[in-house]
Design a protein around this motif. Structure first.
Motif, PDB file in Angstrom:
ATOM      1  N   PHE A  29       0.895  -1.065  -0.053  1.00  0.00           N
ATOM      2  CA  PHE A  29      -0.082  -0.171  -0.092  1.00  0.00           C
ATOM      3  C   PHE A  29       0.908   1.278  -0.067  1.00  0.00           C
ATOM      4  O   PHE A  29       0.774   2.108  -0.769  1.00  0.00           O
ATOM      5  CB  PHE A  29      -0.950   0.091   1.219  1.00  0.00           C
ATOM      6  N   SER A  30       1.831   1.247   0.928  1.00  0.00           N
ATOM      7  CA  SER A  30       2.844   2.221   0.827  1.00  0.00           C
ATOM      8  C   SER A  30       4.148   1.832   1.549  1.00  0.00           C
ATOM      9  O   SER A  30       4.053   0.971   2.576  1.00  0.00           O
ATOM     10  CB  SER A  30       2.449   3.613   1.624  1.00  0.00           C
ATOM     11  N   ARG A 100       3.362  -0.682   4.632  1.00  0.00           N
ATOM     12  CA  ARG A 100       1.984  -0.687   4.854  1.00  0.00           C
ATOM     13  C   ARG A 100       1.369  -2.036   3.870  1.00  0.00           C
ATOM     14  O   ARG A 100       1.560  -1.640   2.686  1.00  0.00           O
ATOM     15  CB  ARG A 100       1.162   0.426   4.697  1.00  0.00           C
ATOM     16  N   ASP A 101       0.986  -2.860   4.452  1.00  0.00           N
ATOM     17  CA  ASP A 101       0.671  -4.224   3.384  1.00  0.00           C
ATOM     18  C   ASP A 101      -0.957  -4.349   3.301  1.00  0.00           C
ATOM     19  O   ASP A 101      -1.436  -4.533   4.230  1.00  0.00           O
ATOM     20  CB  ASP A 101       1.465  -5.497   4.150  1.00  0.00           C
ATOM     21  N   TYR A 102      -1.456  -4.234   2.127  1.00  0.00           N
ATOM     22  CA  TYR A 102      -2.945  -4.321   2.162  1.00  0.00           C
ATOM     23  C   TYR A 102      -3.466  -5.366   2.416  1.00  0.00           C
ATOM     24  O   TYR A 102      -4.568  -5.807   2.301  1.00  0.00           O
ATOM     25  CB  TYR A 102      -3.377  -3.811   1.046  1.00  0.00           C
ATOM     26  N   THR A 108      -1.242  -0.810  10.713  1.00  0.00           N
ATOM     27  CA  THR A 108      -0.101  -1.126  11.080  1.00  0.00           C
ATOM     28  C   THR A 108       0.883  -1.269  10.073  1.00  0.00           C
ATOM     29  O   THR A 108       0.676  -1.678   8.899  1.00  0.00           O
ATOM     30  CB  THR A 108      -0.147  -2.490  11.849  1.00  0.00           C
ATOM     31  N   THR A 109       2.259  -0.775  10.331  1.00  0.00           N
ATOM     32  CA  THR A 109       3.351  -0.951   9.278  1.00  0.00           C
ATOM     33  C   THR A 109       4.095  -2.288   9.611  1.00  0.00           C
ATOM     34  O   THR A 109       3.961  -2.670  10.925  1.00  0.00           O
ATOM     35  CB  THR A 109       4.218   0.007   9.106  1.00  0.00           C
ATOM     36  N   TYR A 110       4.677  -2.884   8.681  1.00  0.00           N
ATOM     37  CA  TYR A 110       5.173  -4.423   8.986  1.00  0.00           C
ATOM     38  C   TYR A 110       6.745  -4.191   8.353  1.00  0.00           C
ATOM     39  O   TYR A 110       7.034  -3.503   7.267  1.00  0.00           O
ATOM     40  CB  TYR A 110       4.678  -5.347   8.042  1.00  0.00           C
ATOM     41  N   ASP A 111       7.774  -4.731   9.072  1.00  0.00           N
ATOM     42  CA  ASP A 111       9.000  -4.817   8.730  1.00  0.00           C
ATOM     43  C   ASP A 111       9.323  -5.755   7.894  1.00  0.00           C
ATOM     44  O   ASP A 111       8.861  -7.109   8.479  1.00  0.00           O
ATOM     45  CB  ASP A 111      10.025  -5.158   9.868  1.00  0.00           C
TER      46      ASP A 111
END
Length: 123
Positions: A29-30, A100-102, A108-111
């Motif tokens: 997503f971003s 940001r994973d859709y 939440t942001t993921y590493d």
């Protein structure tokens, strides 16, 4: 799912240059910060350089003036240009991205991490 695929690296003599790239793909997503870390033999993984989505950069003291990080937001790709390489730069270099994973919770942001690429600098 998100994948980070690195390319570049290899063997170079001290004083030489190498370039790394890392492309992110998948359910993106971003992307916030992207960066490069490294892990030398018998050492812990350490930050090399990172860059925010608006281009603010941060470098480890050991690489300042020699390495340059950049990114192409349209291609979801981060680059690391390494000049004046030293034997102590020898390590596995890992790409990292805060995404940001859709396909997951967008709040939440993921590493995410790449698989690593070997950089060897001979003296």
């Amino acid at each position: 799912q998100v994948q980070l695929v690195e390319s570049g690296g290899g063997l170079v003599q001290a004083g030489g240059s190498l370039s790394l790239s890392c492309a992110a793909s998948g359910s993106i997503f971003s992307i916030n910060t992207m960066g490069w870390y490294r892990q030398g033999p018998g050492k812990q993984r350490e930050l090399v350089a990172r860059i925010t989505s608006v281009g603010t950069t941060d470098y480890a003291d050991s690489v300042k003036g020699r390495f340059t990080i950049s990114r192409d937001n349209a291609k979801n790709t981060v680059y690391l240009q390494m000049n004046s390489l030293k034997p102590e730069d020898t390590a596995v270099y890992y790409c990292n991205a805060d995404i940001r994973d859709y396909s997951r919770r967008l709040a939440t942001t993921y590493d995410y991490w790449g698989q690593g690429t070997q950089v060897t600098v001979s003296s």
